[in-house]
Motif scaffolding. Sequence first.
Motif, PDB file in Angstrom:
ATOM      1  N   GLY A 103       2.277   5.301   6.869  1.00 41.86           N
ATOM      2  CA  GLY A 103       1.804   6.637   7.187  1.00 41.86           C
ATOM      3  C   GLY A 103       2.528   7.755   6.470  1.00 41.86           C
ATOM      4  O   GLY A 103       2.321   8.925   6.797  1.00 41.86           O
ATOM      5  N   PHE A 104       3.372   7.439   5.483  1.00 41.62           N
ATOM      6  CA  PHE A 104       4.143   8.460   4.776  1.00 41.62           C
ATOM      7  C   PHE A 104       3.538   8.828   3.420  1.00 41.62           C
ATOM      8  O   PHE A 104       4.021   9.744   2.764  1.00 41.62           O
ATOM      9  CB  PHE A 104       5.586   7.987   4.559  1.00 41.62           C
ATOM     10  N   SER A 105       2.526   8.119   3.001  1.00 40.60           N
ATOM     11  CA  SER A 105       1.950   8.352   1.679  1.00 40.60           C
ATOM     12  C   SER A 105       1.209   9.682   1.639  1.00 40.60           C
ATOM     13  O   SER A 105       0.467  10.027   2.561  1.00 40.60           O
ATOM     14  CB  SER A 105       0.996   7.215   1.304  1.00 40.60           C
ATOM     15  N   PRO A 113      -2.267   4.498  10.623  1.00 37.96           N
ATOM     16  CA  PRO A 113      -0.936   4.021  10.213  1.00 37.96           C
ATOM     17  C   PRO A 113       0.073   4.071  11.358  1.00 37.96           C
ATOM     18  O   PRO A 113      -0.161   4.678  12.399  1.00 37.96           O
ATOM     19  CB  PRO A 113      -0.556   4.993   9.089  1.00 37.96           C
ATOM     20  N   ILE A 114       1.209   3.437  11.118  1.00 39.15           N
ATOM     21  CA  ILE A 114       2.237   3.376  12.160  1.00 39.15           C
ATOM     22  C   ILE A 114       2.685   4.772  12.587  1.00 39.15           C
ATOM     23  O   ILE A 114       2.753   5.090  13.777  1.00 39.15           O
ATOM     24  CB  ILE A 114       3.449   2.555  11.664  1.00 39.15           C
ATOM     25  N   PHE A 115       2.975   5.620  11.604  1.00 42.26           N
ATOM     26  CA  PHE A 115       3.374   6.997  11.912  1.00 42.26           C
ATOM     27  C   PHE A 115       2.277   7.954  11.458  1.00 42.26           C
ATOM     28  O   PHE A 115       1.733   7.801  10.367  1.00 42.26           O
ATOM     29  CB  PHE A 115       4.697   7.340  11.228  1.00 42.26           C
ATOM     30  N   LEU A 151       7.250   6.163  -1.367  1.00 39.46           N
ATOM     31  CA  LEU A 151       6.428   5.922  -0.182  1.00 39.46           C
ATOM     32  C   LEU A 151       4.943   6.121  -0.464  1.00 39.46           C
ATOM     33  O   LEU A 151       4.115   5.844   0.399  1.00 39.46           O
ATOM     34  CB  LEU A 151       6.871   6.852   0.951  1.00 39.46           C
ATOM     35  N   ASP A 152       4.602   6.610  -1.660  1.00 39.68           N
ATOM     36  CA  ASP A 152       3.192   6.745  -2.037  1.00 39.68           C
ATOM     37  C   ASP A 152       2.611   5.442  -2.571  1.00 39.68           C
ATOM     38  O   ASP A 152       1.419   5.385  -2.882  1.00 39.68           O
ATOM     39  CB  ASP A 152       3.032   7.839  -3.109  1.00 39.68           C
ATOM     40  N   PRO A 211       6.062  11.809   9.695  1.00 45.52           N
ATOM     41  CA  PRO A 211       5.246  12.014   8.485  1.00 45.52           C
ATOM     42  C   PRO A 211       5.413  13.388   7.855  1.00 45.52           C
ATOM     43  O   PRO A 211       5.209  13.541   6.640  1.00 45.52           O
ATOM     44  CB  PRO A 211       3.812  11.813   8.998  1.00 45.52           C
ATOM     45  N   VAL A 212       5.769  14.385   8.655  1.00 40.60           N
ATOM     46  CA  VAL A 212       5.995  15.732   8.124  1.00 40.60           C
ATOM     47  C   VAL A 212       7.381  15.830   7.492  1.00 40.60           C
ATOM     48  O   VAL A 212       7.575  16.539   6.492  1.00 40.60           O
ATOM     49  CB  VAL A 212       5.854  16.780   9.245  1.00 40.60           C
TER      50      VAL A 212
END
Length: 288
Positions: free
Chosen positions: A169-171, A182-184, A160-161, A152-153
């Motif tokens: 988990g990337f939003s 979230p997954i990540f 991805l938003d 995610p970082v």
Amino acid sequence: MSVVPPFAAAPSPRLRLEVVDLARGLALLAMFVFHFAYDLSYFGVIETHVPSDPGWRWFARLIAGSFLTLVGISLVLATRNGLNRHAFLKRLAMVAGAATLVTLATFFAMPRSFIFFGILHHVALGSVLALPFLRLPAGAVAVAAVVAFALPVLVAHPLLDAPWLAWLGFSRAPIVTADFVPIFPWFGCVLSGMVLARLALPRLIGSRLAAWRPASLPARIVAWGGRHSLLVYLVHQPVFIGALMLALQLSPSPPASQERGFMLSCQSSCAAGPARRGSLRAALRLHG
């Protein structure tokens, strides 16, 4: 380094560590504390806005992390002699069905913050995603866990938003929901639990810890709750909310002041992220 044996179609003997049930039961007790505080905040019984309070938010993260770590540990214990497909699919269907019920119930009860990917959703999907890692050496799984925590970082893109990808988990966009796992990076906890179990299992066989059984009544109750955690999870919030609603009917809490309502709104806006802080500053100027 040993690799988990190939998946077996027939049932295999299982090593059930009651200390793991106890740990899961203790995680449930911590979850009770958080959810009861959340409910008290939701009904305005306490001044603290639990969803946006930093201490409570970290407490919730620790609880979620402990549950998912125990998912990884339990998966390794249940498949040490191969995967019992029937038992796995039965459990998966129960968890996925419970996750669907949570989504439907919260959609009608709180449509603006319904749970679309909470802890149960992650347990269901994470259990499936973890299956290929059962065949890998513990070192490789540990590396995958580090990658899951870091993604995610490292990963960011406007695409991805999109709301329909929020569960990854990337939003970076604010997400309004009562429970979001979230997954990540959270799949890293599942993988970490697998690594812990793979490293500890050879030392646990025949040990006093493996033979431990709860003797006192409180320990037996907690271990029972950990052994039936899905049922307890589904039942506890309706019980809490029903009891609170009954208590408030019998002894209504005083109405919240305008100042308290404004401050709670400010806390919630701050917790939502940078996208809403500009509007918060404007509101503060108007309020002042």
